[in-house]
Design a protein around this motif. Structure first.
Motif, PDB file in Angstrom:
ATOM      1  N   LEU A 393       7.629   1.528   2.358  1.00 14.78           N
ATOM      2  CA  LEU A 393       6.207   1.523   2.713  1.00 14.78           C
ATOM      3  C   LEU A 393       5.559   0.232   2.214  1.00 14.78           C
ATOM      4  O   LEU A 393       5.623  -0.077   1.026  1.00 14.78           O
ATOM      5  CB  LEU A 393       5.507   2.729   2.093  1.00 14.78           C
ATOM      6  N   LYS A 394       4.931  -0.495   3.128  1.00 17.10           N
ATOM      7  CA  LYS A 394       4.213  -1.710   2.729  1.00 17.10           C
ATOM      8  C   LYS A 394       2.733  -1.413   2.495  1.00 17.10           C
ATOM      9  O   LYS A 394       2.179  -1.777   1.462  1.00 17.10           O
ATOM     10  CB  LYS A 394       4.365  -2.803   3.812  1.00 17.10           C
ATOM     11  N   THR A 395       2.091  -0.768   3.466  1.00 19.81           N
ATOM     12  CA  THR A 395       0.675  -0.431   3.317  1.00 19.81           C
ATOM     13  C   THR A 395       0.391   0.911   3.969  1.00 19.81           C
ATOM     14  O   THR A 395       1.094   1.332   4.892  1.00 19.81           O
ATOM     15  CB  THR A 395      -0.242  -1.481   3.976  1.00 19.81           C
ATOM     16  N   VAL A 396      -0.629   1.586   3.479  1.00 15.42           N
ATOM     17  CA  VAL A 396      -1.140   2.788   4.137  1.00 15.42           C
ATOM     18  C   VAL A 396      -2.651   2.801   3.990  1.00 15.42           C
ATOM     19  O   VAL A 396      -3.184   2.447   2.926  1.00 15.42           O
ATOM     20  CB  VAL A 396      -0.514   4.078   3.537  1.00 15.42           C
ATOM     21  N   GLN A 397      -3.321   3.156   5.051  1.00 15.53           N
ATOM     22  CA  GLN A 397      -4.780   3.206   5.036  1.00 15.53           C
ATOM     23  C   GLN A 397      -5.226   4.461   5.764  1.00 15.53           C
ATOM     24  O   GLN A 397      -4.702   4.788   6.843  1.00 15.53           O
ATOM     25  CB  GLN A 397      -5.366   1.959   5.708  1.00 15.53           C
ATOM     26  N   VAL A 398      -6.183   5.157   5.193  1.00 18.61           N
ATOM     27  CA  VAL A 398      -6.679   6.389   5.799  1.00 18.61           C
ATOM     28  C   VAL A 398      -8.181   6.255   6.034  1.00 18.61           C
ATOM     29  O   VAL A 398      -8.934   5.879   5.129  1.00 18.61           O
ATOM     30  CB  VAL A 398      -6.395   7.611   4.909  1.00 18.61           C
ATOM     31  N   SER A 399      -8.573   6.558   7.270  1.00 19.32           N
ATOM     32  CA  SER A 399     -10.000   6.574   7.613  1.00 19.32           C
ATOM     33  C   SER A 399     -10.439   8.032   7.655  1.00 19.32           C
ATOM     34  O   SER A 399      -9.901   8.833   8.418  1.00 19.32           O
ATOM     35  CB  SER A 399     -10.216   5.907   8.975  1.00 19.32           C
ATOM     36  N   TYR A 400     -11.426   8.366   6.798  1.00 22.90           N
ATOM     37  CA  TYR A 400     -11.830   9.763   6.699  1.00 22.90           C
ATOM     38  C   TYR A 400     -13.343   9.862   6.538  1.00 22.90           C
ATOM     39  O   TYR A 400     -13.965   9.055   5.849  1.00 22.90           O
ATOM     40  CB  TYR A 400     -11.161  10.438   5.498  1.00 22.90           C
ATOM     41  N   THR A 402     -16.524  13.275   6.858  1.00 14.92           N
ATOM     42  CA  THR A 402     -16.729  14.685   7.171  1.00 14.92           C
ATOM     43  C   THR A 402     -17.035  14.920   8.643  1.00 14.92           C
ATOM     44  O   THR A 402     -16.802  16.006   9.174  1.00 14.92           O
ATOM     45  CB  THR A 402     -17.880  15.259   6.326  1.00 14.92           C
ATOM     46  N   GLU A 403     -17.528  13.889   9.327  1.00 15.85           N
ATOM     47  CA  GLU A 403     -17.854  14.026  10.748  1.00 15.85           C
ATOM     48  C   GLU A 403     -16.836  13.341  11.645  1.00 15.85           C
ATOM     49  O   GLU A 403     -17.004  13.318  12.870  1.00 15.85           O
ATOM     50  CB  GLU A 403     -19.251  13.432  11.020  1.00 15.85           C
ATOM     51  N   ASN A 404     -15.798  12.745  11.056  1.00 22.29           N
ATOM     52  CA  ASN A 404     -14.812  11.998  11.835  1.00 22.29           C
ATOM     53  C   ASN A 404     -13.436  12.647  11.758  1.00 22.29           C
ATOM     54  O   ASN A 404     -13.157  13.422  10.845  1.00 22.29           O
ATOM     55  CB  ASN A 404     -14.704  10.557  11.316  1.00 22.29           C
ATOM     56  N   ILE A 405     -12.592  12.302  12.714  1.00 28.56           N
ATOM     57  CA  ILE A 405     -11.203  12.779  12.694  1.00 28.56           C
ATOM     58  C   ILE A 405     -10.397  11.877  11.768  1.00 28.56           C
ATOM     59  O   ILE A 405     -10.380  10.655  11.956  1.00 28.56           O
ATOM     60  CB  ILE A 405     -10.593  12.755  14.113  1.00 28.56           C
ATOM     61  N   PRO A 406      -9.748  12.428  10.735  1.00 28.07           N
ATOM     62  CA  PRO A 406      -8.940  11.602   9.814  1.00 28.07           C
ATOM     63  C   PRO A 406      -7.841  10.851  10.568  1.00 28.07           C
ATOM     64  O   PRO A 406      -7.115  11.435  11.383  1.00 28.07           O
ATOM     65  CB  PRO A 406      -8.352  12.622   8.850  1.00 28.07           C
ATOM     66  N   THR A 407      -7.735   9.568  10.292  1.00 32.68           N
ATOM     67  CA  THR A 407      -6.737   8.717  10.941  1.00 32.68           C
ATOM     68  C   THR A 407      -5.995   7.923   9.872  1.00 32.68           C
ATOM     69  O   THR A 407      -6.615   7.334   8.985  1.00 32.68           O
ATOM     70  CB  THR A 407      -7.400   7.744  11.926  1.00 32.68           C
ATOM     71  N   ALA A 408      -4.674   7.918   9.963  1.00 36.51           N
ATOM     72  CA  ALA A 408      -3.853   7.151   9.021  1.00 36.51           C
ATOM     73  C   ALA A 408      -3.131   6.029   9.750  1.00 36.51           C
ATOM     74  O   ALA A 408      -2.643   6.217  10.873  1.00 36.51           O
ATOM     75  CB  ALA A 408      -2.834   8.066   8.335  1.00 36.51           C
ATOM     76  N   THR A 409      -3.081   4.882   9.118  1.00 35.75           N
ATOM     77  CA  THR A 409      -2.341   3.727   9.636  1.00 35.75           C
ATOM     78  C   THR A 409      -1.382   3.269   8.544  1.00 35.75           C
ATOM     79  O   THR A 409      -1.778   3.115   7.383  1.00 35.75           O
ATOM     80  CB  THR A 409      -3.279   2.576  10.006  1.00 35.75           C
ATOM     81  N   ALA A 410      -0.112   3.068   8.903  1.00 39.68           N
ATOM     82  CA  ALA A 410       0.897   2.675   7.908  1.00 39.68           C
ATOM     83  C   ALA A 410       1.757   1.548   8.451  1.00 39.68           C
ATOM     84  O   ALA A 410       2.093   1.528   9.646  1.00 39.68           O
ATOM     85  CB  ALA A 410       1.772   3.865   7.539  1.00 39.68           C
ATOM     86  N   SER A 411       2.119   0.640   7.558  1.00 41.23           N
ATOM     87  CA  SER A 411       3.089  -0.413   7.876  1.00 41.23           C
ATOM     88  C   SER A 411       4.354  -0.131   7.074  1.00 41.23           C
ATOM     89  O   SER A 411       4.294   0.018   5.847  1.00 41.23           O
ATOM     90  CB  SER A 411       2.529  -1.789   7.520  1.00 41.23           C
ATOM     91  N   VAL A 412       5.469  -0.052   7.763  1.00 38.01           N
ATOM     92  CA  VAL A 412       6.731   0.342   7.140  1.00 38.01           C
ATOM     93  C   VAL A 412       7.840  -0.610   7.553  1.00 38.01           C
ATOM     94  O   VAL A 412       7.948  -0.968   8.732  1.00 38.01           O
ATOM     95  CB  VAL A 412       7.113   1.788   7.535  1.00 38.01           C
ATOM     96  N   ILE A 413       8.656  -1.036   6.593  1.00 34.25           N
ATOM     97  CA  ILE A 413       9.867  -1.799   6.910  1.00 34.25           C
ATOM     98  C   ILE A 413      10.992  -0.804   7.146  1.00 34.25           C
ATOM     99  O   ILE A 413      11.282   0.030   6.283  1.00 34.25           O
ATOM    100  CB  ILE A 413      10.232  -2.769   5.776  1.00 34.25           C
ATOM    101  N   THR A 414      11.624  -0.869   8.298  1.00 38.63           N
ATOM    102  CA  THR A 414      12.691   0.064   8.655  1.00 38.63           C
ATOM    103  C   THR A 414      13.994  -0.342   7.982  1.00 38.63           C
ATOM    104  O   THR A 414      14.120  -1.472   7.466  1.00 38.63           O
ATOM    105  CB  THR A 414      12.899   0.088  10.177  1.00 38.63           C
ATOM    106  N   PRO A 415      15.000   0.539   7.986  1.00 39.11           N
ATOM    107  CA  PRO A 415      16.300   0.179   7.407  1.00 39.11           C
ATOM    108  C   PRO A 415      16.928  -1.045   8.077  1.00 39.11           C
ATOM    109  O   PRO A 415      17.762  -1.719   7.477  1.00 39.11           O
ATOM    110  CB  PRO A 415      17.147   1.437   7.648  1.00 39.11           C
ATOM    111  N   GLU A 416      16.512  -1.335   9.300  1.00 37.42           N
ATOM    112  CA  GLU A 416      17.038  -2.514  10.010  1.00 37.42           C
ATOM    113  C   GLU A 416      16.249  -3.776   9.700  1.00 37.42           C
ATOM    114  O   GLU A 416      16.527  -4.842  10.256  1.00 37.42           O
ATOM    115  CB  GLU A 416      17.028  -2.252  11.522  1.00 37.42           C
ATOM    116  N   GLY A 417      15.236  -3.649   8.837  1.00 36.67           N
ATOM    117  CA  GLY A 417      14.461  -4.819   8.447  1.00 36.67           C
ATOM    118  C   GLY A 417      13.268  -5.120   9.323  1.00 36.67           C
ATOM    119  O   GLY A 417      12.579  -6.129   9.130  1.00 36.67           O
ATOM    120  N   GLU A 418      12.964  -4.260  10.284  1.00 38.47           N
ATOM    121  CA  GLU A 418      11.832  -4.475  11.190  1.00 38.47           C
ATOM    122  C   GLU A 418      10.549  -3.912  10.573  1.00 38.47           C
ATOM    123  O   GLU A 418      10.554  -2.831   9.992  1.00 38.47           O
ATOM    124  CB  GLU A 418      12.112  -3.765  12.522  1.00 38.47           C
ATOM    125  N   LEU A 419       9.441  -4.640  10.701  1.00 38.12           N
ATOM    126  CA  LEU A 419       8.145  -4.155  10.243  1.00 38.12           C
ATOM    127  C   LEU A 419       7.468  -3.404  11.373  1.00 38.12           C
ATOM    128  O   LEU A 419       7.220  -3.963  12.449  1.00 38.12           O
ATOM    129  CB  LEU A 419       7.256  -5.319   9.788  1.00 38.12           C
TER     130      LEU A 419
END
Length: 515
Positions: A393-400, A402-419
């Motif tokens: 896991l490189k980064t994770v961000q959550v937008s939350y 009480t009146e909005n739909i929670p949304t998560a965004t994540a950047s992940v390096i895969t086992p193959e080295g791809e971001l």
């Protein structure tokens, strides 16, 4: 003093606890710590039950030198053969074979007559003896077994070559008086009893496991089987730390020597709790966080005047010692290494450097680095697997809101080295994170359990997240920590997925990544 052997089954019976799933590296680290603790025998697993258990038992047998390593087997030739293949590299190969002997088990589970059970037990011990110099035979549900039959089958397996006889209270049914009297009866009535060790194995269904184990010792048992923190099937097993400390504190009446290095108890307890995800209850005897806490004014006054007014166990006895060297953001690598060594961690330079980097990041954010923080950081590096490519896991961000739909965004390096950058919504912040990271794998991931707890005190404490999930028929538990609860949750989820990758890599069936 009479010497009692401590048979630790944390890695076998303990791991059978619901929700516990240790990987091979974690089992090796626990086994090495049990060796430092000074246990006589380490039951490393059930080799025939799975390739993972076989691998763990085999590698522990090749690693541990100062404790005997054993593996569990049914009274079946195939199990015994598999156990020999796993343990033949051990310093002193030892096998633990078992067969149920109580009427209810023979009739309903085994569907065998007493004569058939006796024959199977004898043949299995004879066969095991061809390979193993040390053969322990267990009468499963021994306490509820007819005594005359129990005497008969024990005599026969002793003749067949058994070196240890285990008579367990498999379902935690016995009272201390009854269980102790059973061992006295067997010692007095079994022909050949003097040739073998008798072993006690107690479960805690009625809260009697430790008391029953001690009663057995007082009535002729030479060995006691237990687990760290008392983990195990259902309500758990007899607690090793309680038995060990009780034998020491009350040696005036028990006159028993265990050979345990009691100063390693606290660290062993914390390591097992950390790796299994099983929290130690605060009022747990010997190792609970309140074991040496005093709230009452009367108690506080007494302890200030003389500790033994209310403390029969000294914190130092179990390794709960104050360390003079204070670590903070200005501490250097040498001080950090010194503390790691004093805490018993054996890390390569690379792993120590990684732990130091994480320590410096944490020290920048926290005013005080606690012992619990250090245990978390160092254990993470000690049990890491370097040679298998995993998700990071490189980064994770959550937008939350009480009146909005929670949304998560994540950047992940895969086992193959791809971001890869992924996003998803959920009914809450945690579900949004789970839905986002689930896109990394092929198929549906089922979340079986999720929990977050504070590692240390204060508003800047580390949060430890534990996620248990099931994917493609495999259950894994992931853990990680961060000052940010949501970041800890995302890392714990990926840790669980990575455990799946490790298992598939070991067994050559890697199919998980959606890349």
């Amino acid at each position: 003093m009479r010497k009692i052997d401590i048979f630790d089954t944390t890695l076998r019976d303990g791991e059978q606890s619901a929700g516990i799933n240790l990987n091979t590296q974690e089992k090796i680290e626990i086994a090495k710590q049990l060796e430092r603790l000074g246990v006589t025998i380490i039951e490393a697993g059930f080799p025939a039950s799975s390739p993972g258990d076989f691998d763990a038992v085999n590698r522990i047998a090749g690693t541990v030198k100062n404790s005997i390593v054993t593996g569990l087997a049914r009274c079946v030739q195939k199990d015994i053969d598999t156990t020999w293949e796993a343990l033949k590299v051990a310093e002193q190969p030892h096998i633990h074979v078992f067969l149920a002997t109580s009427p209810i088990h023979m009739e309903y589970k085994l569907k065998k007559s007493p004569e058939q059970v006796l024959e199977q037990a004898v043949e299995a011990v004879k066969y095991a003896k061809k390979f193993f110099p040390l053969v322990q035979w267990s009468a499963e549900d021994g306490f509820r077994t007819d005594r005359q039959f129990l005497v008969k089958i024990i005599e026969k397996v002793i003749e067949a070559g058994a070196t240890t006889i285990n008579v367990p209270d498999t379902v935690g049914y016995a009272s201390p008086q009854e269980y102790g009297e059973l061992f006295k009866f067997l010692r007095e009535n079994v022909n050949g009893a003097h040739k073998v060790k008798f072993s006690a194995h107690c479960h805690d269904d009625l809260g009697m496991a430790v008391a029953n184990s001690i009663a057995a010792i007082q009535n002729g048992a030479d060995q006691v089987e237990c687990t760290i923190n008392g983990i195990g099937e259902r309500a758990g097993n007899a607690s090793l730390e309680e038995i060990g400390v009780a034998m020491h504190i009350r040696k005036d009446i028990y006159e028993i020597e265990t050979g345990l290095n009691l100063k390693e108890i606290k660290r062993t307890s914390q390591l097992v709790s950390r790796l299994t995800g099983v929290v130690i209850q605060p009022n747990k005897a010997v190792v609970g966080k309140n074991a040496f806490a005093h709230e009452s004014g009367i108690h506080q006054d007494g302890v200030l005047k003389h500790k033994e007014t209310y403390e029969i166990i000294s914190p130092a006895l179990i390794g709960e010692e104050e360390v003079d060297l204070v670590l903070g953001k200005h501490s250097g690598r040498a001080a950090f290494r010194d503390r790691a060594v004093k805490m018993g961690y054996e890390l390569s330079d690379e792993k120590l450097n990684k732990a130091f980097q994480e320590f410096k990041k944490l020290a920048d954010r926290k005013k005080e680095i606690t012992e619990e923080d250090l245990i978390t950081l160092l254990t993470d590096q000690q049990v890491s697997v370097e040679d298998i490519p995993l998700f990071e896991l490189k980064t994770v961000q959550v937008s939350y809101g009480t009146e909005n739909i929670p949304t998560a965004t994540a950047s992940v390096i895969t086992p193959e080295g791809e971001l890869k950058t992924l996003a998803a919504t959920g009914s809450g912040s945690v579900e949004a994170i789970f839905n986002t990271l689930e896109q990394l794998v092929n198929g549906k991931v089922n979340i079986l359990d999720f929990g977050v707890k504070s590692v240390s005190k204060g508003r800047d404490a580390l949060a430890e997240s534990v996620v248990t999930l099931r994917y493609n028929g495999f259950t894994s538990t992931g853990r990680d920590n961060s000052q940010d609860v949501l970041a800890a949750t995302a890392k714990a989820y990926l840790n669980a997925i990575n455990r799946h990758l490790i298992q598939e890599n070991i067994h050559g069936t890697r199919q998980i990544a959606n890349v």
